[in-house]
Design an enzyme around this catalytic site. Structure first.
Site, short mmCIF file in Angstrom:
data_model
loop_
_atom_site.label_atom_id
_atom_site.label_comp_id
_atom_site.label_asym_id
_atom_site.label_seq_id
_atom_site.Cartn_x
_atom_site.Cartn_y
_atom_site.Cartn_z
N ASP A 193 -43.71 -108.70 -24.26
CA ASP A 193 -42.73 -108.02 -23.42
C ASP A 193 -42.06 -108.95 -22.41
O ASP A 193 -41.50 -108.49 -21.40
CB ASP A 193 -43.38 -106.83 -22.70
CG ASP A 193 -44.58 -107.27 -21.88
OD1 ASP A 193 -44.95 -108.47 -21.95
OD2 ASP A 193 -45.16 -106.42 -21.18
N HIS A 205 -29.38 -137.17 -26.74
CA HIS A 205 -29.78 -135.83 -26.31
C HIS A 205 -31.24 -135.79 -25.87
O HIS A 205 -31.93 -134.79 -26.05
CB HIS A 205 -29.53 -134.81 -27.43
CG HIS A 205 -28.08 -134.56 -27.68
ND1 HIS A 205 -27.60 -133.95 -28.81
CD2 HIS A 205 -26.99 -134.84 -26.92
CE1 HIS A 205 -26.27 -133.89 -28.74
NE2 HIS A 205 -25.89 -134.43 -27.61
N ASP A 224 -21.05 -130.39 -15.49
CA ASP A 224 -21.63 -131.34 -16.45
C ASP A 224 -21.39 -132.76 -15.92
O ASP A 224 -20.30 -133.30 -16.09
CB ASP A 224 -20.94 -131.11 -17.81
CG ASP A 224 -21.47 -132.03 -18.91
OD1 ASP A 224 -22.45 -132.74 -18.67
OD2 ASP A 224 -20.88 -132.00 -20.01
N HIS A 257 -20.06 -141.56 -29.13
CA HIS A 257 -19.61 -140.18 -28.89
C HIS A 257 -18.18 -140.17 -28.35
O HIS A 257 -17.62 -141.22 -28.03
CB HIS A 257 -20.58 -139.43 -27.96
CG HIS A 257 -20.78 -140.04 -26.60
ND1 HIS A 257 -19.84 -139.96 -25.60
CD2 HIS A 257 -21.82 -140.72 -26.08
CE1 HIS A 257 -20.31 -140.56 -24.52
NE2 HIS A 257 -21.51 -141.05 -24.78
N HIS A 294 -14.88 -133.38 -23.34
CA HIS A 294 -14.73 -132.07 -24.00
C HIS A 294 -14.22 -131.08 -22.97
O HIS A 294 -14.32 -131.32 -21.76
CB HIS A 294 -16.08 -131.60 -24.57
CG HIS A 294 -17.23 -131.71 -23.58
ND1 HIS A 294 -17.49 -130.76 -22.65
CD2 HIS A 294 -18.13 -132.71 -23.35
CE1 HIS A 294 -18.52 -131.14 -21.90
NE2 HIS A 294 -18.92 -132.33 -22.30
N HIS A 349 -19.69 -127.01 -23.60
CA HIS A 349 -18.69 -127.47 -24.57
C HIS A 349 -17.80 -126.26 -24.80
O HIS A 349 -18.07 -125.43 -25.66
CB HIS A 349 -19.35 -127.98 -25.86
CG HIS A 349 -20.16 -129.22 -25.63
ND1 HIS A 349 -21.04 -129.72 -26.54
CD2 HIS A 349 -20.22 -130.07 -24.57
CE1 HIS A 349 -21.59 -130.82 -26.05
NE2 HIS A 349 -21.12 -131.05 -24.86
N TYR A 395 -24.55 -147.75 -25.01
CA TYR A 395 -25.97 -147.57 -25.35
C TYR A 395 -26.38 -148.74 -26.23
O TYR A 395 -25.93 -148.84 -27.37
CB TYR A 395 -26.20 -146.24 -26.07
CG TYR A 395 -25.49 -145.10 -25.36
CD1 TYR A 395 -26.08 -144.45 -24.28
CD2 TYR A 395 -24.18 -144.74 -25.73
CE1 TYR A 395 -25.39 -143.45 -23.59
CE2 TYR A 395 -23.50 -143.75 -25.04
CZ TYR A 395 -24.10 -143.11 -23.97
OH TYR A 395 -23.42 -142.13 -23.28
N GLU A 408 -20.13 -139.54 -16.07
CA GLU A 408 -19.42 -138.32 -16.50
C GLU A 408 -18.98 -137.50 -15.30
O GLU A 408 -19.79 -137.17 -14.43
CB GLU A 408 -20.35 -137.46 -17.38
CG GLU A 408 -19.74 -136.13 -17.77
CD GLU A 408 -20.60 -135.34 -18.74
OE1 GLU A 408 -21.84 -135.48 -18.71
OE2 GLU A 408 -20.01 -134.57 -19.53
N1 GLY Z 1 -24.37 -132.69 -21.30
C1 GLY Z 1 -23.65 -132.49 -22.48
C2 GLY Z 1 -22.46 -133.33 -22.53
O1 GLY Z 1 -22.30 -134.21 -21.73
O2 GLY Z 1 -21.60 -133.12 -23.32
MN MN Z 2 -20.28 -133.56 -21.24
MN MN Z 3 -23.16 -134.24 -19.80
#
Ligand code: GLY
Ligand code: MN
Ligand code: MN
Length: 424
Positions: A42, A223, A251, A334, A338, A345, A376, A395
């Site tokens: 529960d 990740h 983010d 990457h 985004h 995202h 990296y 970021e």
């Molecule tokens: N933390 C996920 C990204 O940076 O896209």
């Molecule tokens: Mn991000």
């Molecule tokens: Mn991020």
């Protein structure tokens, strides 16, 4: 839809009106919120509403459905909520629930009914068996309309996202200070605890995604979320963490030295990523193509990788050749960002899918996106070992404004000098 509503729920009513104006006459849109999911017996997982449903309703209770009826002949457009009934017995255990009557008044719907009556009421609303039949619009037609709306943040969304990013920036500062205070030996999860503390301290409901606290070689795992290693003197820590506040994500990534001082190789890579981010940020302005952001970052990173010897000039040739062959992908695999919004995202097209050749779409004031270049370096033959096991990302959350952009996460320090000063 003309009913006067409280200013806090006005943005939701305005979005419903805008969507209703776009629905074909005689259609009905049905949006159901997310189900509650049990973790075991529960005990439920923390509840999170469906983003589309919340965007149009502002209503955060589970077991709810929104029905939007487009105008049909002389019948006006209507928005109708289905939700749980009041239930004093359940409210003793699980807390307040609005019930249809109070929800209708508080959130400015035209009508509201018990979710238990959904099937019966829907048959009536769809006009089954009558000449005035309505047709339910398919998800595949509805969601692109909503995605296009969600991509451009209205004033209330911009304000919430600014607050969310501000809280996350404070959390990053707190983690840097905790690192400086404790020094090497502090586990990554202790830094994560500092982030979570700051999020909740300021009323954010949850992290917007699993926090990444990655020291040393862990920062090369994009990740990484185990967050269970012990920080070591001489390593960097990469923290990618942002809170969700009132349904909106932030983010942010910052990378800083465990001992408060960058080594020369760390500083070289860090300054390169920072320069790439500056170039990418310079491309964020209305009318600029979305793709220009990534292209700017890749150009600076590729030039730097060739200069520092991460990429071999003899094999890669000129900067233009290296870019054409995407050599950067060995160390930067990457994208540079985004859309950001209710979801980390977030929804929205990156290309103009209706135009010939589907070009990258032009940025518009009100869009919010991340700008997050990184580097990296894993151990590999031909790669200078002074850079091995170093992962760096920077970021920020950026709002496109009528004349350029605003960095919502600017309060998190990111120059080498600012970080070293904070960590002294
Ligand atoms: N933390 C996920 C990204 O940076 O896209
Ligand atoms: Mn991000
Ligand atoms: Mn991020």
């Amino acid at each position: 839809m003309s009913r006067a509503v409280d200013s806090a729920v006005q943005p939701f009513a305005a979005r419903r009106a805008r969507l209703l104006a776009q629905l074909p006459p005689g259609t009905v849109a049905v949006l159901t919120t997310a189900p509650e999911v049990m973790r075991n017996s529960d005990s439920p997982y923390p509840y999170r509403h469906d983003s589309y449903f919340y965007y149009l309703s502002g209503f955060a209770e589970p077991e709810s459905t929104l029905v939007l009826l487009a105008a049909h002949g002389d019948a006006l457009a209507r928005s109708i909520l289905f939700c749980r009934n009041k239930d004093p017995e359940h409210e003793i255990w699980d807390g307040f629930r609005y019930g249809p009557e109070a929800a209708c008044a508080a959130f400015g719907f035209d009508e509201a009914y018990a979710i238990d009556d959904f099937d019966k009421k829907m048959a009536t609303l769809l006009g089954s068996g009558s000449k005035r039949r309505r047709k339910q619009i398919k998800k595949a037609e509805l969601l692109p309309l909503l995605d296009a709306m969600r991509l451009l943040k209205d004033d209330s969304e911009q304000a919430t996202m600014g607050r969310a990013a501000g809280i996350s920036a404070l959390a990053h500062v707190r983690a840097m200070r905790a690192m400086a205070r404790s020094g090497a030996g502090l586990p990554e999860y202790a830094l994560e605890a500092e982030l979570l503390y700051e999020f909740r301290l300021h009323g954010a409901q949850a992290p917007a995604y699993p926090s990444i606290v990655a020291s040393g070689a862990n920062a090369c795992v994009l990740h990484y979320s185990a967050n269970n290693a012990v920080t070591r003197d001489g390593d960097l820590v990469l923290i990618d963490a942002g809170c969700e506040l009132d349904g909106y994500a932030s983010d942010i990534t910052r990378t800083f030295p465990v001992n408060g001082r960058f080594t020369t190789p760390q500083r070289q890579l860090y300054e390169l990523v920072l320069a790439a981010q500056a170039a990418a940020l310079a491309a964020v302005a209305p009318g600029q193509p979305y793709s220009a952001i990534h292209e700017a970052a890749v150009r600076v990173l590729t030039e730097g990788m060739l200069e520092l010897g991460l990429l071999d000039k003899n094999t890669c040739g000129s900067v233009a050749d290296a870019i054409a062959e995407q050599r950067h992908r060995q160390f930067y695999m990457h994208g540079t960002g985004h859309w950001l919004g209710m979801d980390v995202h977030d929804v929205g097209q990156y290309r103009d899918i209706h135009a010939e050749g589907k070009p990258s779409r032009a940025l518009q004031a009100g869009m919010v996106l991340t700008v997050e270049p990184g580097i990296y370096v894993r151990p590999a033959a031909g790669v200078p070992d002074i850079y091995w096991n170093t992962g760096i990302r920077i970021e920020d959350d950026v709002l496109v404004t009528p004349h350029g952009h605003t960095i919502l996460s600017a309060a998190a320090p990111k120059s080498v000098a600012e970080i070293e000063k904070l960590m002294q």
